[in-house]
Motif scaffolding. Structure first.
Motif, PDB file in Angstrom:
ATOM      1  N   LYS A 158      44.796   1.003 -10.110  1.00 29.18           N
ATOM      2  CA  LYS A 158      43.990   1.908  -9.286  1.00 29.18           C
ATOM      3  C   LYS A 158      43.958   1.481  -7.824  1.00 29.18           C
ATOM      4  O   LYS A 158      43.447   2.214  -6.973  1.00 29.18           O
ATOM      5  CB  LYS A 158      42.571   1.997  -9.834  1.00 29.18           C
ATOM      6  N   GLY A 159      44.469   0.305  -7.503  1.00 30.08           N
ATOM      7  CA  GLY A 159      44.683  -0.065  -6.113  1.00 30.08           C
ATOM      8  C   GLY A 159      43.483  -0.570  -5.349  1.00 30.08           C
ATOM      9  O   GLY A 159      43.510  -0.611  -4.107  1.00 30.08           O
ATOM     10  N   HIS A 160      42.441  -1.004  -6.035  1.00 30.19           N
ATOM     11  CA  HIS A 160      41.273  -1.529  -5.317  1.00 30.19           C
ATOM     12  C   HIS A 160      41.646  -2.727  -4.438  1.00 30.19           C
ATOM     13  O   HIS A 160      41.125  -2.878  -3.318  1.00 30.19           O
ATOM     14  CB  HIS A 160      40.180  -1.934  -6.296  1.00 30.19           C
ATOM     15  N   ALA A 161      42.544  -3.567  -4.942  1.00 29.66           N
ATOM     16  CA  ALA A 161      42.933  -4.745  -4.154  1.00 29.66           C
ATOM     17  C   ALA A 161      43.603  -4.325  -2.854  1.00 29.66           C
ATOM     18  O   ALA A 161      43.383  -4.933  -1.795  1.00 29.66           O
ATOM     19  CB  ALA A 161      43.873  -5.632  -4.976  1.00 29.66           C
TER      20      ALA A 161
ATOM     21  N   ALA B 288      26.576  14.274  -7.009  1.00 34.57           N
ATOM     22  CA  ALA B 288      25.463  13.768  -6.199  1.00 34.57           C
ATOM     23  C   ALA B 288      25.904  12.567  -5.373  1.00 34.57           C
ATOM     24  O   ALA B 288      25.568  12.448  -4.187  1.00 34.57           O
ATOM     25  CB  ALA B 288      24.293  13.394  -7.099  1.00 34.57           C
ATOM     26  N   LEU B 289      26.670  11.660  -5.980  1.00 34.37           N
ATOM     27  CA  LEU B 289      27.173  10.503  -5.246  1.00 34.37           C
ATOM     28  C   LEU B 289      28.004  10.939  -4.047  1.00 34.37           C
ATOM     29  O   LEU B 289      27.830  10.433  -2.925  1.00 34.37           O
ATOM     30  CB  LEU B 289      28.011   9.627  -6.178  1.00 34.37           C
ATOM     31  N   LEU B 290      28.928  11.858  -4.271  1.00 34.18           N
ATOM     32  CA  LEU B 290      29.843  12.260  -3.204  1.00 34.18           C
ATOM     33  C   LEU B 290      29.128  12.999  -2.076  1.00 34.18           C
ATOM     34  O   LEU B 290      29.615  13.005  -0.941  1.00 34.18           O
ATOM     35  CB  LEU B 290      30.971  13.123  -3.768  1.00 34.18           C
ATOM     36  N   ARG B 291      27.988  13.605  -2.387  1.00 36.16           N
ATOM     37  CA  ARG B 291      27.243  14.302  -1.326  1.00 36.16           C
ATOM     38  C   ARG B 291      26.809  13.325  -0.231  1.00 36.16           C
ATOM     39  O   ARG B 291      26.625  13.727   0.933  1.00 36.16           O
ATOM     40  CB  ARG B 291      26.035  15.006  -1.929  1.00 36.16           C
ATOM     41  N   ALA B 292      26.659  12.051  -0.566  1.00 34.29           N
ATOM     42  CA  ALA B 292      26.225  11.050   0.419  1.00 34.29           C
ATOM     43  C   ALA B 292      27.386  10.506   1.237  1.00 34.29           C
ATOM     44  O   ALA B 292      27.162   9.705   2.157  1.00 34.29           O
ATOM     45  CB  ALA B 292      25.517   9.903  -0.290  1.00 34.29           C
ATOM     46  N   CYS B 293      28.622  10.933   0.944  1.00 33.13           N
ATOM     47  CA  CYS B 293      29.808  10.278   1.504  1.00 33.13           C
ATOM     48  C   CYS B 293      30.528  11.130   2.539  1.00 33.13           C
ATOM     49  O   CYS B 293      30.289  12.334   2.662  1.00 33.13           O
ATOM     50  CB  CYS B 293      30.771   9.918   0.370  1.00 33.13           C
ATOM     51  N   ASP B 294      31.426  10.465   3.282  1.00 27.06           N
ATOM     52  CA  ASP B 294      32.215  11.130   4.315  1.00 27.06           C
ATOM     53  C   ASP B 294      33.705  11.156   3.986  1.00 27.06           C
ATOM     54  O   ASP B 294      34.386  12.156   4.239  1.00 27.06           O
ATOM     55  CB  ASP B 294      32.032  10.419   5.661  1.00 27.06           C
ATOM     56  N   ILE B 295      34.228  10.061   3.449  1.00 30.03           N
ATOM     57  CA  ILE B 295      35.669   9.919   3.208  1.00 30.03           C
ATOM     58  C   ILE B 295      35.897   9.449   1.775  1.00 30.03           C
ATOM     59  O   ILE B 295      35.305   8.457   1.336  1.00 30.03           O
ATOM     60  CB  ILE B 295      36.304   8.916   4.187  1.00 30.03           C
ATOM     61  N   GLY B 296      36.748  10.174   1.046  1.00 30.49           N
ATOM     62  CA  GLY B 296      37.121   9.778  -0.304  1.00 30.49           C
ATOM     63  C   GLY B 296      38.484   9.107  -0.292  1.00 30.49           C
ATOM     64  O   GLY B 296      39.394   9.547   0.418  1.00 30.49           O
ATOM     65  N   ILE B 297      38.628   8.050  -1.080  1.00 27.28           N
ATOM     66  CA  ILE B 297      39.867   7.264  -1.068  1.00 27.28           C
ATOM     67  C   ILE B 297      40.442   7.161  -2.483  1.00 27.28           C
ATOM     68  O   ILE B 297      39.723   6.840  -3.439  1.00 27.28           O
ATOM     69  CB  ILE B 297      39.629   5.846  -0.503  1.00 27.28           C
ATOM     70  N   LEU B 298      41.725   7.446  -2.593  1.00 31.20           N
ATOM     71  CA  LEU B 298      42.483   7.220  -3.819  1.00 31.20           C
ATOM     72  C   LEU B 298      43.611   6.266  -3.455  1.00 31.20           C
ATOM     73  O   LEU B 298      44.457   6.601  -2.623  1.00 31.20           O
ATOM     74  CB  LEU B 298      43.030   8.532  -4.384  1.00 31.20           C
ATOM     75  N   ALA B 299      43.613   5.070  -4.042  1.00 32.42           N
ATOM     76  CA  ALA B 299      44.570   4.026  -3.661  1.00 32.42           C
ATOM     77  C   ALA B 299      45.531   3.677  -4.798  1.00 32.42           C
ATOM     78  O   ALA B 299      46.197   2.642  -4.754  1.00 32.42           O
ATOM     79  CB  ALA B 299      43.809   2.771  -3.222  1.00 32.42           C
ATOM     80  N   SER B 300      45.642   4.553  -5.789  1.00 32.85           N
ATOM     81  CA  SER B 300      46.368   4.237  -7.012  1.00 32.85           C
ATOM     82  C   SER B 300      47.855   4.001  -6.786  1.00 32.85           C
ATOM     83  O   SER B 300      48.469   4.571  -5.888  1.00 32.85           O
ATOM     84  CB  SER B 300      46.195   5.370  -8.023  1.00 32.85           C
ATOM     85  N   HIS B 301      48.427   3.186  -7.680  1.00 36.33           N
ATOM     86  CA  HIS B 301      49.873   2.955  -7.702  1.00 36.33           C
ATOM     87  C   HIS B 301      50.589   4.026  -8.504  1.00 36.33           C
ATOM     88  O   HIS B 301      51.783   4.264  -8.309  1.00 36.33           O
ATOM     89  CB  HIS B 301      50.178   1.588  -8.307  1.00 36.33           C
ATOM     90  N   GLN B 302      49.892   4.650  -9.428  1.00 34.10           N
ATOM     91  CA  GLN B 302      50.452   5.741 -10.229  1.00 34.10           C
ATOM     92  C   GLN B 302      49.318   6.612 -10.732  1.00 34.10           C
ATOM     93  O   GLN B 302      48.213   6.135 -10.956  1.00 34.10           O
ATOM     94  CB  GLN B 302      51.261   5.196 -11.415  1.00 34.10           C
ATOM     95  N   GLU B 303      49.594   7.896 -10.865  1.00 34.38           N
ATOM     96  CA  GLU B 303      48.632   8.857 -11.390  1.00 34.38           C
ATOM     97  C   GLU B 303      49.404  10.020 -12.003  1.00 34.38           C
ATOM     98  O   GLU B 303      50.570  10.241 -11.675  1.00 34.38           O
ATOM     99  CB  GLU B 303      47.712   9.405 -10.284  1.00 34.38           C
ATOM    100  N   GLY B 304      48.737  10.761 -12.864  1.00 39.64           N
ATOM    101  CA  GLY B 304      49.261  12.039 -13.299  1.00 39.64           C
ATOM    102  C   GLY B 304      48.764  13.087 -12.321  1.00 39.64           C
ATOM    103  O   GLY B 304      49.369  13.365 -11.299  1.00 39.64           O
ATOM    104  N   SER B 305      47.604  13.657 -12.636  1.00 39.53           N
ATOM    105  CA  SER B 305      46.927  14.577 -11.723  1.00 39.53           C
ATOM    106  C   SER B 305      45.495  14.078 -11.587  1.00 39.53           C
ATOM    107  O   SER B 305      44.658  14.344 -12.443  1.00 39.53           O
ATOM    108  CB  SER B 305      46.956  16.007 -12.270  1.00 39.53           C
ATOM    109  N   PRO B 306      45.187  13.333 -10.540  1.00 36.30           N
ATOM    110  CA  PRO B 306      43.897  12.628 -10.461  1.00 36.30           C
ATOM    111  C   PRO B 306      42.706  13.545 -10.243  1.00 36.30           C
ATOM    112  O   PRO B 306      42.614  14.237  -9.227  1.00 36.30           O
ATOM    113  CB  PRO B 306      44.090  11.688  -9.271  1.00 36.30           C
TER     114      PRO B 306
END
Length: 398
Positions: free
Chosen positions: A188-191, A247-265
């Motif tokens: 998922k690319g957190h590192a 509800a969580l995302l309502r508090a946020c400004d930028i969403g991040i997807l850092a994955s090395h592989q995904e199907g349809s996230p």
């Protein structure tokens, strides 16, 4: 599908999935093939358990008058597919939900999947990349379809106001809030994200925080230690699993997807539905969902420098952030709603259950000609569908 008039049953390997009680409450029959008192640990225990399940699956398939069986996820496909063939089930469809990287350490499973591909009436995947991989594995191209994910946008439209969510979470109203929604798994690319933020931290000229939402599957401690080494500790909140994502995302400004592989996230669809600007690695089906510099900034996977530069660009360019957020929200509501997804499933199931039966290639042709499905219209008059056919979906866990 239950609401559309289908008599749906779900057959799973394991009890206690997060959605089981919710699915049962909706009137869906959930059947569990689980003989074990304790979870399997070794590979031998897993395969012994699956072998025992073979007999139970055959019994269920022969007992129930299922007119269509749909397989999700690799273990369900392998065990369920083999037993469905043994039970002489013919109306079979499988769904690939990811890239086939999981096959690398399981050559026998990969061979079994290839054996099953040509014996499915229809094969589907939720993004173009896994569709291509299925064909490369031997799936007939004229029976392999794209059936994309969808997200229910209503909870995002009715989530609490931004200021209220920030108060609840003790977030500064003026802070720039980043979020990554993904279980803590290496791919998922957190590192990479931690390194990316370490690279740009000295150039960020405003207060910021990263919210990390997801179950820790092992690397959490190492990630926290690395964030501390880079001086990021006070900027990162490790939330663990979060049930109310809108509800969580309502508090946020930028969403991040850092994955090395995904199907349809799904997380990408959720970010866009919530009206966030997005930075994402360009992997798997991401390019099916978002176009670079239109609905998101797309960067190569495993590249913390590029990831950091894209995040910094959004932090410093408010008009770009607003444009991407607006483009993403529009894209999801025009193309990736839950209704559109369910419409697509219903269209496929109706074609597969038509009387007289249609050739598989004709099912695929008619399905493709109807995409994207934008309304809940019935089939053409030339196809008759029973009001309440029996359908069993086979998955690893509900």
């Amino acid at each position: 599908m239950k609401a559309r008039g289908y008599d749906v049953g779900i057959l799973t390997f394991f009890r206690g999935g997060l959605l089981e009680s919710q699915v049962r409450a909706a009137g869906v029959d959930v059947m569990c093939i689980d003989r074990r008192e304790t979870p399997a640990v070794t590979r031998a225990e897993h395969w012994t358990s699956h072998a025992a399940a073979l007999f139970d699956f055959v019994r269920v398939f022969r007992r129930d008058s299922a007119r269509l069986v749909h397989f999700y996820l690799p273990a369900a496909y392998i065990v369920g597919g083999l037993t469905a063939l043994t039970a002489r089930q013919q109306n079979l469809v499988m769904s690939r939900r990811s890239l086939n990287d999981y096959q690398l350490g399981h050559p026998t499973a990969a061979r079994v999947e290839r054996f099953l591909h040509r014996r499915m009436r229809i094969l589907t995947a939720n993004a173009s990349a896994p569709v291509s991989q299925l064909v490369e594995e031997g799936a007939p191209p004229d029976r392999t379809l794209l059936l994309q994910n969808g997200v229910d946008t209503a909870p995002f439209d009715t989530a609490p106001p931004r200021h209220e969510m920030r108060q609840r979470m003790a977030l500064d109203q003026n802070a720039l809030v980043l979020v990554i929604v993904a279980n803590l798994i290496p791919y998922k690319g957190h590192a990479d994200l931690i390194e990316a933020l370490g690279n740009i931290a000295g150039r960020i000229d405003r207060d910021w925080v990263l919210l990390v939402a997801g179950r820790d599957d092992g690397p959490g401690k190492a990630l926290e230690e690395r964030a501390g080494e880079l001086g990021l500790g006070r900027h990162i909140r490790w939330l663990g699993p979060v049930s109310d994502i809108p509800a969580l995302l309502r508090a946020c400004d930028i969403g991040i997807l850092a994955s090395h592989q995904e199907g349809s996230p799904n997380s990408l669809l959720e970010y866009m539905a919530a009206g966030l600007a997005v930075v994402s690695t360009k992997v798997g089906g991401v390019a099916d969902i978002a176009t670079d510099n239109v609905e998101a900034l797309l960067v190569p996977p495993r590249d913390p420098v590029a990831l950091g530069q894209a995040i910094l660009r959004l932090m410093q360019d408010a008009p770009l952030t607003e444009r991407l957020a607006s483009g993403g929200a529009t894209r999801v509501r025009n193309r990736f709603t839950l209704d559109a997804c369910v419409d697509a499933y219903a269209r496929l199931y109706d074609l597969m259950l038509a009387e007289p039966p249609l050739p598989a290639e004709e099912i695929a042709r008619r399905y493709r000609s109807s995409w994207p499905v934008r309304s809940r219209t019935s089939l053409s008059e030339s196809v008759h569908v029973e009001a309440k056919p029996r359908e069993i979906a086979v998955g690893d866990k509900t």
